[in-house]
Design a protein around this motif. Sequence first.
Motif, PDB file in Angstrom:
ATOM      1  N   TYR A 183       0.841  -1.200   0.000  1.00 40.27           N
ATOM      2  CA  TYR A 183       0.000   0.000   0.000  1.00 40.27           C
ATOM      3  C   TYR A 183       0.876   1.250   0.000  1.00 40.27           C
ATOM      4  O   TYR A 183       0.643   2.194  -0.760  1.00 40.27           O
ATOM      5  N   GLY A 184       1.882   1.279   0.858  1.00 38.39           N
ATOM      6  CA  GLY A 184       2.781   2.427   0.930  1.00 38.39           C
ATOM      7  C   GLY A 184       3.511   2.688  -0.375  1.00 38.39           C
ATOM      8  O   GLY A 184       3.677   3.836  -0.791  1.00 38.39           O
ATOM      9  N   ILE A 185       3.944   1.616  -1.017  1.00 31.98           N
ATOM     10  CA  ILE A 185       4.632   1.755  -2.311  1.00 31.98           C
ATOM     11  C   ILE A 185       3.699   2.379  -3.347  1.00 31.98           C
ATOM     12  O   ILE A 185       4.058   3.349  -4.012  1.00 31.98           O
ATOM     13  N   LEU A 186       2.498   1.822  -3.479  1.00 36.89           N
ATOM     14  CA  LEU A 186       1.536   2.340  -4.457  1.00 36.89           C
ATOM     15  C   LEU A 186       1.089   3.758  -4.111  1.00 36.89           C
ATOM     16  O   LEU A 186       0.973   4.619  -4.990  1.00 36.89           O
ATOM     17  N   HIS A 187       0.844   3.994  -2.844  1.00 34.05           N
ATOM     18  CA  HIS A 187       0.434   5.295  -2.354  1.00 34.05           C
ATOM     19  C   HIS A 187       1.472   6.349  -2.726  1.00 34.05           C
ATOM     20  O   HIS A 187       1.134   7.434  -3.225  1.00 34.05           O
ATOM     21  N   ASN A 188       2.734   6.034  -2.499  1.00 36.42           N
ATOM     22  CA  ASN A 188       3.786   7.004  -2.801  1.00 36.42           C
ATOM     23  C   ASN A 188       3.984   7.214  -4.290  1.00 36.42           C
ATOM     24  O   ASN A 188       4.382   8.304  -4.712  1.00 36.42           O
ATOM     25  N   GLN A 189       3.717   6.198  -5.091  1.00 40.78           N
ATOM     26  CA  GLN A 189       3.801   6.393  -6.537  1.00 40.78           C
ATOM     27  C   GLN A 189       2.764   7.417  -6.983  1.00 40.78           C
ATOM     28  O   GLN A 189       3.047   8.279  -7.823  1.00 40.78           O
ATOM     29  N   ILE A 190       1.581   7.324  -6.407  1.00 44.79           N
ATOM     30  CA  ILE A 190       0.510   8.272  -6.752  1.00 44.79           C
ATOM     31  C   ILE A 190       0.854   9.671  -6.257  1.00 44.79           C
ATOM     32  O   ILE A 190       0.764  10.648  -7.009  1.00 44.79           O
ATOM     33  N   THR A 191       1.260   9.781  -4.987  1.00 42.84           N
ATOM     34  CA  THR A 191       1.534  11.113  -4.448  1.00 42.84           C
ATOM     35  C   THR A 191       2.796  11.725  -5.073  1.00 42.84           C
ATOM     36  O   THR A 191       2.872  12.949  -5.207  1.00 42.84           O
ATOM     37  N   TYR A 192       3.746  10.907  -5.495  1.00 41.42           N
ATOM     38  CA  TYR A 192       4.916  11.445  -6.203  1.00 41.42           C
ATOM     39  C   TYR A 192       4.487  12.034  -7.544  1.00 41.42           C
ATOM     40  O   TYR A 192       5.005  13.060  -7.963  1.00 41.42           O
ATOM     41  N   SER A 193       3.530  11.379  -8.197  1.00 40.06           N
ATOM     42  CA  SER A 193       3.060  11.915  -9.482  1.00 40.06           C
ATOM     43  C   SER A 193       2.304  13.239  -9.288  1.00 40.06           C
ATOM     44  O   SER A 193       2.252  14.059 -10.190  1.00 40.06           O
ATOM     45  N   ILE A 194       1.744  13.458  -8.097  1.00 43.18           N
ATOM     46  CA  ILE A 194       1.061  14.718  -7.787  1.00 43.18           C
ATOM     47  C   ILE A 194       2.070  15.800  -7.417  1.00 43.18           C
ATOM     48  O   ILE A 194       1.969  16.935  -7.873  1.00 43.18           O
ATOM     49  N   SER A 195       3.050  15.435  -6.578  1.00 41.43           N
ATOM     50  CA  SER A 195       4.039  16.415  -6.121  1.00 41.43           C
ATOM     51  C   SER A 195       5.407  15.772  -5.921  1.00 41.43           C
ATOM     52  O   SER A 195       5.713  15.292  -4.826  1.00 41.43           O
ATOM     53  N   PRO A 196       6.244  15.782  -6.949  1.00 43.84           N
ATOM     54  CA  PRO A 196       7.612  15.282  -6.760  1.00 43.84           C
ATOM     55  C   PRO A 196       8.345  16.038  -5.645  1.00 43.84           C
ATOM     56  O   PRO A 196       9.142  15.456  -4.919  1.00 43.84           O
ATOM     57  N   GLU A 197       8.037  17.318  -5.487  1.00 44.25           N
ATOM     58  CA  GLU A 197       8.708  18.114  -4.453  1.00 44.25           C
ATOM     59  C   GLU A 197       8.388  17.638  -3.036  1.00 44.25           C
ATOM     60  O   GLU A 197       9.187  17.845  -2.124  1.00 44.25           O
ATOM     61  N   TYR A 198       7.233  17.023  -2.850  1.00 42.30           N
ATOM     62  CA  TYR A 198       6.895  16.489  -1.529  1.00 42.30           C
ATOM     63  C   TYR A 198       7.961  15.481  -1.102  1.00 42.30           C
ATOM     64  O   TYR A 198       8.275  15.361   0.076  1.00 42.30           O
ATOM     65  N   PHE A 199       8.512  14.800  -2.074  1.00 41.19           N
ATOM     66  CA  PHE A 199       9.557  13.817  -1.786  1.00 41.19           C
ATOM     67  C   PHE A 199      10.950  14.437  -1.858  1.00 41.19           C
ATOM     68  O   PHE A 199      11.754  14.271  -0.946  1.00 41.19           O
ATOM     69  N   THR A 200      11.225  15.158  -2.938  1.00 42.08           N
ATOM     70  CA  THR A 200      12.583  15.674  -3.133  1.00 42.08           C
ATOM     71  C   THR A 200      12.957  16.739  -2.102  1.00 42.08           C
ATOM     72  O   THR A 200      14.131  16.870  -1.757  1.00 42.08           O
ATOM     73  N   LYS A 201      11.964  17.470  -1.593  1.00 39.56           N
ATOM     74  CA  LYS A 201      12.261  18.532  -0.633  1.00 39.56           C
ATOM     75  C   LYS A 201      11.808  18.217   0.792  1.00 39.56           C
ATOM     76  O   LYS A 201      12.029  19.025   1.691  1.00 39.56           O
ATOM     77  N   PHE A 202      11.177  17.047   0.984  1.00 42.47           N
ATOM     78  CA  PHE A 202      10.715  16.706   2.335  1.00 42.47           C
ATOM     79  C   PHE A 202      11.036  15.259   2.700  1.00 42.47           C
ATOM     80  O   PHE A 202      11.836  15.000   3.589  1.00 42.47           O
ATOM     81  N   LYS A 203      10.427  14.318   2.035  1.00 45.91           N
ATOM     82  CA  LYS A 203      10.572  12.910   2.424  1.00 45.91           C
ATOM     83  C   LYS A 203      12.003  12.386   2.271  1.00 45.91           C
ATOM     84  O   LYS A 203      12.457  11.605   3.092  1.00 45.91           O
ATOM     85  N   TYR A 204      12.715  12.808   1.237  1.00 45.77           N
ATOM     86  CA  TYR A 204      14.105  12.360   1.079  1.00 45.77           C
ATOM     87  C   TYR A 204      14.926  12.790   2.288  1.00 45.77           C
ATOM     88  O   TYR A 204      15.724  12.027   2.808  1.00 45.77           O
ATOM     89  N   ARG A 205      14.726  14.024   2.712  1.00 39.27           N
ATOM     90  CA  ARG A 205      15.447  14.527   3.889  1.00 39.27           C
ATOM     91  C   ARG A 205      14.996  13.811   5.155  1.00 39.27           C
ATOM     92  O   ARG A 205      15.805  13.487   6.009  1.00 39.27           O
ATOM     93  N   GLN A 206      13.693  13.600   5.269  1.00 42.96           N
ATOM     94  CA  GLN A 206      13.143  12.942   6.453  1.00 42.96           C
ATOM     95  C   GLN A 206      13.740  11.542   6.623  1.00 42.96           C
ATOM     96  O   GLN A 206      14.067  11.136   7.732  1.00 42.96           O
ATOM     97  N   PHE A 207      13.887  10.825   5.519  1.00 46.96           N
ATOM     98  CA  PHE A 207      14.416   9.464   5.575  1.00 46.96           C
ATOM     99  C   PHE A 207      15.928   9.410   5.359  1.00 46.96           C
ATOM    100  O   PHE A 207      16.530   8.364   5.514  1.00 46.96           O
ATOM    101  N   GLY A 208      16.523  10.526   4.980  1.00 45.86           N
ATOM    102  CA  GLY A 208      17.962  10.554   4.733  1.00 45.86           C
ATOM    103  C   GLY A 208      18.367   9.791   3.484  1.00 45.86           C
ATOM    104  O   GLY A 208      19.454   9.220   3.430  1.00 45.86           O
TER     105      GLY A 208
END
Length: 188
Positions: free
Chosen positions: A21-46
Amino acid sequence: MRKFGVFTSFIFISILLAGIYGILHNQITYSISPEYFTKFKYRQFGFKPEWFGGHWQTVAAIGFLATWWTGLFIGISLGLPALFFPDHKRMVTALKKAIRLVLMITVATGAAGFIYGKFYLAKNGVDWWLPENLSGISSFIIAGSIHNFSYLGGLLGLLISIVYMIRSMFQSKAKQNRSTPTGAKFFY
């Protein structure tokens, strides 16, 4: 012994389903906002995308790591009351229905998070931390709303499923008691 096997298998399956679920969920939300990951989640998870072969794979890894533990929690929380079912077959049936219920509620709540994020939060703003230099503030807010609502949906689905499990357990025991005639004696 079979019921304990069902219990441990269910925990493993719950972890796996939550991770997927998490994998699929993140694929969808990444397609909505790549910046949510590149500017937040990447840093959060290191994490750095090159570690996993690119953005989509990194987003998938984050999705699994962000949700597997909810599967453990859900598996234990539903599996323990399921041990009180009279037999392993009824236990399996109830657990299958309960996990489907959790998934459906989580997906529906995530969809509600999209709607709320898009039509309310993105227009009215949020008091969350937002990274600097966002090119897509609305998209970032929508992705964050989906993530928050999905966790809420998982918890709501779990609570509703626990109520379902307990109710099913009592119905199953009542049905079993009705099938045995009062005062019946069995001779062997």
